[in-house]
Design a protein around this motif. Structure first.
Motif, PDB file in Angstrom:
ATOM      1  N   SER A  77       0.832  -1.198   0.000  1.00 17.93           N
ATOM      2  CA  SER A  77       0.000   0.000   0.000  1.00 17.93           C
ATOM      3  C   SER A  77       0.870   1.253   0.000  1.00 17.93           C
ATOM      4  O   SER A  77       0.627   2.206  -0.749  1.00 17.93           O
ATOM      5  N   PHE A  78       1.892   1.247   0.815  1.00 16.08           N
ATOM      6  CA  PHE A  78       2.831   2.364   0.881  1.00 16.08           C
ATOM      7  C   PHE A  78       3.529   2.572  -0.458  1.00 16.08           C
ATOM      8  O   PHE A  78       3.751   3.705  -0.882  1.00 16.08           O
ATOM      9  N   LEU A  79       3.880   1.469  -1.126  1.00 18.84           N
ATOM     10  CA  LEU A  79       4.581   1.552  -2.405  1.00 18.84           C
ATOM     11  C   LEU A  79       3.772   2.345  -3.430  1.00 18.84           C
ATOM     12  O   LEU A  79       4.339   3.039  -4.272  1.00 18.84           O
ATOM     13  N   TRP A  80       2.463   2.280  -3.337  1.00 24.84           N
ATOM     14  CA  TRP A  80       1.607   3.015  -4.264  1.00 24.84           C
ATOM     15  C   TRP A  80       1.991   4.496  -4.271  1.00 24.84           C
ATOM     16  O   TRP A  80       2.076   5.124  -5.325  1.00 24.84           O
ATOM     17  N   ASP A  81       2.256   5.037  -3.100  1.00 21.79           N
ATOM     18  CA  ASP A  81       2.592   6.460  -2.992  1.00 21.79           C
ATOM     19  C   ASP A  81       3.906   6.829  -3.678  1.00 21.79           C
ATOM     20  O   ASP A  81       4.082   7.972  -4.106  1.00 21.79           O
ATOM     21  N   ILE A  82       4.821   5.884  -3.765  1.00 21.23           N
ATOM     22  CA  ILE A  82       6.129   6.218  -4.341  1.00 21.23           C
ATOM     23  C   ILE A  82       6.350   5.591  -5.712  1.00 21.23           C
ATOM     24  O   ILE A  82       7.460   5.675  -6.237  1.00 21.23           O
ATOM     25  N   ILE A  83       5.297   5.029  -6.313  1.00 20.98           N
ATOM     26  CA  ILE A  83       5.454   4.401  -7.625  1.00 20.98           C
ATOM     27  C   ILE A  83       4.604   5.089  -8.698  1.00 20.98           C
ATOM     28  O   ILE A  83       5.015   5.182  -9.851  1.00 20.98           O
ATOM     29  N   ILE A  84       3.428   5.585  -8.321  1.00 19.56           N
ATOM     30  CA  ILE A  84       2.525   6.216  -9.285  1.00 19.56           C
ATOM     31  C   ILE A  84       3.159   7.496  -9.831  1.00 19.56           C
ATOM     32  O   ILE A  84       3.665   8.329  -9.081  1.00 19.56           O
ATOM     33  N   GLY A  85       3.148   7.633 -11.132  1.00 21.89           N
ATOM     34  CA  GLY A  85       3.696   8.808 -11.788  1.00 21.89           C
ATOM     35  C   GLY A  85       5.178   8.706 -12.095  1.00 21.89           C
ATOM     36  O   GLY A  85       5.754   9.623 -12.680  1.00 21.89           O
ATOM     37  N   THR A 130      15.262   2.878  -0.389  1.00 27.00           N
ATOM     38  CA  THR A 130      14.238   3.819  -0.865  1.00 27.00           C
ATOM     39  C   THR A 130      13.033   3.785   0.053  1.00 27.00           C
ATOM     40  O   THR A 130      12.497   4.829   0.437  1.00 27.00           O
ATOM     41  N   ILE A 131      12.614   2.589   0.402  1.00 22.74           N
ATOM     42  CA  ILE A 131      11.452   2.435   1.281  1.00 22.74           C
ATOM     43  C   ILE A 131      11.746   3.027   2.656  1.00 22.74           C
ATOM     44  O   ILE A 131      10.933   3.766   3.208  1.00 22.74           O
ATOM     45  N   GLU A 132      12.909   2.728   3.198  1.00 23.97           N
ATOM     46  CA  GLU A 132      13.269   3.238   4.521  1.00 23.97           C
ATOM     47  C   GLU A 132      13.441   4.751   4.522  1.00 23.97           C
ATOM     48  O   GLU A 132      13.138   5.414   5.520  1.00 23.97           O
ATOM     49  N   LYS A 133      13.910   5.302   3.414  1.00 23.00           N
ATOM     50  CA  LYS A 133      14.084   6.753   3.309  1.00 23.00           C
ATOM     51  C   LYS A 133      12.745   7.481   3.450  1.00 23.00           C
ATOM     52  O   LYS A 133      12.679   8.619   3.892  1.00 23.00           O
ATOM     53  N   HIS A 134      11.667   6.779   3.098  1.00 16.19           N
ATOM     54  CA  HIS A 134      10.327   7.352   3.217  1.00 16.19           C
ATOM     55  C   HIS A 134       9.664   6.960   4.540  1.00 16.19           C
ATOM     56  O   HIS A 134       8.445   6.934   4.658  1.00 16.19           O
ATOM     57  N   ASP A 135      10.494   6.647   5.531  1.00 15.95           N
ATOM     58  CA  ASP A 135      10.052   6.354   6.901  1.00 15.95           C
ATOM     59  C   ASP A 135       9.218   5.092   7.060  1.00 15.95           C
ATOM     60  O   ASP A 135       8.423   4.976   7.985  1.00 15.95           O
TER      61      ASP A 135
END
Length: 92
Positions: A25-33, A46-51
């Motif tokens: 679910s979190f990945l959606w925020d950093i993958i769309i666009g 990358t995931i950890e950088k986004h907390d």
């Protein structure tokens, strides 16, 4: 969904742990666009950088959706590559 090499829609389904579901679910925020080439460089850092930080024992669960996304992109561009957990956990 990919349009002109940009991720325009993303979904993940499966019978997985709550960490995997949350990470997907979190990945959606950093993958769309994003351009598909950018996704191929994403990893646990990358995931950890986004907390979204998990314990060392849970890192595999946190990257399953990213790993699946990267491999879907490899299939889409037909480059013959297959990423593994080592690829997304250790940036190899």
């Amino acid at each position: 969904r990919i349009e002109k090499n940009i991720i325009t829609n993303y979904s993940y389904s499966g019978n997985s742990s709550s960490i995997t579901k949350a990470a997907a679910s979190f990945l959606w925020d950093i993958i769309i666009g994003e351009n598909i080439e950018n996704i191929l460089s994403r990893n646990i850092q990358t995931i950890e950088k986004h907390d979204f930080v998990v314990s060392p024992r849970r890192k595999r669960a946190a990257v399953i959706a990213l790993l699946a996304s990267r491999n879907a992109i490899h299939t889409y561009i037909n480059n013959g590559k297959i990423d593994t957990f080592d690829t997304v956990l250790h940036n190899t």
